[in-house]
Scaffold this active site. Sequence first.
Site, PDB file in Angstrom:
ATOM      1  N   ARG A  34       0.529  -1.192   0.066  1.00 60.16           N
ATOM      2  CA  ARG A  34       0.036   0.220  -0.015  1.00 60.16           C
ATOM      3  C   ARG A  34       0.881   1.370   0.118  1.00 60.16           C
ATOM      4  O   ARG A  34       0.433   2.268  -0.451  1.00 60.16           O
ATOM      5  CB  ARG A  34      -1.078   0.094   1.031  1.00 60.16           C
ATOM      6  CG  ARG A  34      -0.325  -0.022   2.411  1.00 60.16           C
ATOM      7  CD  ARG A  34      -1.434   0.238   3.783  1.00 60.16           C
ATOM      8  NE  ARG A  34      -0.588   0.026   4.907  1.00 60.16           N
ATOM      9  CZ  ARG A  34      -0.896   0.508   6.069  1.00 60.16           C
ATOM     10  NH1 ARG A  34      -1.852   1.435   5.952  1.00 60.16           N
ATOM     11  NH2 ARG A  34      -0.286   0.270   7.206  1.00 60.16           N
ATOM     12  N   GLU A  47     -18.386   4.849  -0.744  1.00 56.36           N
ATOM     13  CA  GLU A  47     -17.523   4.259  -2.071  1.00 56.36           C
ATOM     14  C   GLU A  47     -18.453   4.113  -3.293  1.00 56.36           C
ATOM     15  O   GLU A  47     -17.767   4.016  -4.222  1.00 56.36           O
ATOM     16  CB  GLU A  47     -17.059   2.833  -1.422  1.00 56.36           C
ATOM     17  CG  GLU A  47     -16.303   2.963  -0.515  1.00 56.36           C
ATOM     18  CD  GLU A  47     -16.879   3.005   1.039  1.00 56.36           C
ATOM     19  OE1 GLU A  47     -16.068   3.019   2.004  1.00 56.36           O
ATOM     20  OE2 GLU A  47     -17.979   2.996   0.962  1.00 56.36           O
ATOM     21  N   PHE A 103     -14.460  -2.903   1.085  1.00 53.25           N
ATOM     22  CA  PHE A 103     -15.266  -1.604   0.556  1.00 53.25           C
ATOM     23  C   PHE A 103     -15.036  -1.383  -0.833  1.00 53.25           C
ATOM     24  O   PHE A 103     -16.181  -1.224  -1.653  1.00 53.25           O
ATOM     25  CB  PHE A 103     -15.081  -0.158   1.435  1.00 53.25           C
ATOM     26  CG  PHE A 103     -14.910  -0.578   2.722  1.00 53.25           C
ATOM     27  CD1 PHE A 103     -16.065  -1.536   3.432  1.00 53.25           C
ATOM     28  CD2 PHE A 103     -14.023  -0.157   3.632  1.00 53.25           C
ATOM     29  CE1 PHE A 103     -15.952  -1.459   5.152  1.00 53.25           C
ATOM     30  CE2 PHE A 103     -13.873  -0.423   4.948  1.00 53.25           C
ATOM     31  CZ  PHE A 103     -14.856  -1.021   5.646  1.00 53.25           C
ATOM     32  N   ASP A 111      -8.291  -6.168  12.860  1.00 48.93           N
ATOM     33  CA  ASP A 111      -9.652  -5.484  12.325  1.00 48.93           C
ATOM     34  C   ASP A 111     -10.648  -6.557  12.042  1.00 48.93           C
ATOM     35  O   ASP A 111     -11.736  -6.293  12.012  1.00 48.93           O
ATOM     36  CB  ASP A 111      -9.385  -4.759  11.027  1.00 48.93           C
ATOM     37  CG  ASP A 111      -8.824  -3.304  11.233  1.00 48.93           C
ATOM     38  OD1 ASP A 111      -8.475  -2.782  12.487  1.00 48.93           O
ATOM     39  OD2 ASP A 111      -8.395  -2.852  10.148  1.00 48.93           O
ATOM     40  N   ARG A 138      -2.043  -4.510   3.815  1.00 52.14           N
ATOM     41  CA  ARG A 138      -1.418  -3.811   4.990  1.00 52.14           C
ATOM     42  C   ARG A 138       0.009  -4.357   5.426  1.00 52.14           C
ATOM     43  O   ARG A 138       0.646  -3.224   5.785  1.00 52.14           O
ATOM     44  CB  ARG A 138      -2.653  -3.761   5.743  1.00 52.14           C
ATOM     45  CG  ARG A 138      -2.332  -2.961   7.102  1.00 52.14           C
ATOM     46  CD  ARG A 138      -3.326  -3.476   8.342  1.00 52.14           C
ATOM     47  NE  ARG A 138      -3.279  -2.717   9.469  1.00 52.14           N
ATOM     48  CZ  ARG A 138      -3.708  -2.885  10.558  1.00 52.14           C
ATOM     49  NH1 ARG A 138      -4.680  -3.766  10.516  1.00 52.14           N
ATOM     50  NH2 ARG A 138      -3.514  -2.068  11.741  1.00 52.14           N
TER      51      ARG A 138
END
Length: 325
Positions: free
Chosen positions: A10, A59, A84, A118, A168
């Site tokens: 990322r 989004e 998303f 998460d 990530r």
Amino acid sequence: MAEMKKIATRVSYGNTLVELARQGADNLVVFDADLAAATKTEIFRKEYPDRHFDCGIAEQNMIGVAAGMSTMGYVPFVSSFAMFAAGRAFEQIRNTIGYPHLNVKIAATHAGLSVGEDGASHQCCEDIALMRTIPGMVILSPADDVEARAAVIAAYNYNGPVYLRFSRLPSPVFHDPETYEFQIGKGEKLTDGYDIAVISTGLMTSEALRAAVLAKRQGISVRVINMPTIKPLDEEIILTAARECRRIITVEEHNVLGGLGEAVCGVLSEKLPCYVRRLGVQDQFGHSGPANEVLRDYGLSAEAIAAAVREIVRPDHNTDDSANQ
């Protein structure tokens, strides 16, 4: 031997957007959905604030706005978490980008289980499957910083919709930036071997390389194939591996349903049947925890790959390869 430098892809994405703009990509615009700090488009925003648009937590609207911008000659990169970008906005991607085949790039970060703490709601292991169903959609899943940078540049230069999958979790940088060449639709043989082939993508490629080292210590030669393009798939490299190795393992940080493994099996079942084992998320949701621990829990580690290699190549394991004789 020094430990490899680790960079999250990322971050590679954010840095390459700036690099493209500096090199004259005046038609490049970037959209985000209230996650610029996490997707790393903030790197672009700091240098080119007039070309960065935050659409908020909307989004689906972001996809529509980017689609409209593409019809005016711009090359939009839209960014959000994979859950998303691919999940929440699937209908808009299908109907407003895929159907008219618009020149929009969907950059999905935080893909797979390695989102970690998460948890299942954000650990998107279905995005490749969703994007594979959209006609004309190119899917890129780079394995390290060097490949991610090259993939972003290739996506910009490609005329049509592209889905880019970024992680990530920092991953080891194993490509040489001076010699590496990226081409959409081409896989890459990283190690030679004839006992078994391991075809991997994204974060799992560095684990596959480690597994090959573990297997070599036990006298097993593993061919590691990095597959940065999921669609269009490099059929030639797969068929060559099937002919020469006769046994294949696919490894992906994604559900085994609809991902790299099924794409490989689809090619082989029609053109050259051979034994394939798919390592990935076995039709489950993820769970919360440190990223590396979660990956180990789901069998996505070098040790787990090496164990599968040992099991498949042992003399008493039944892999009927009569079709290849």
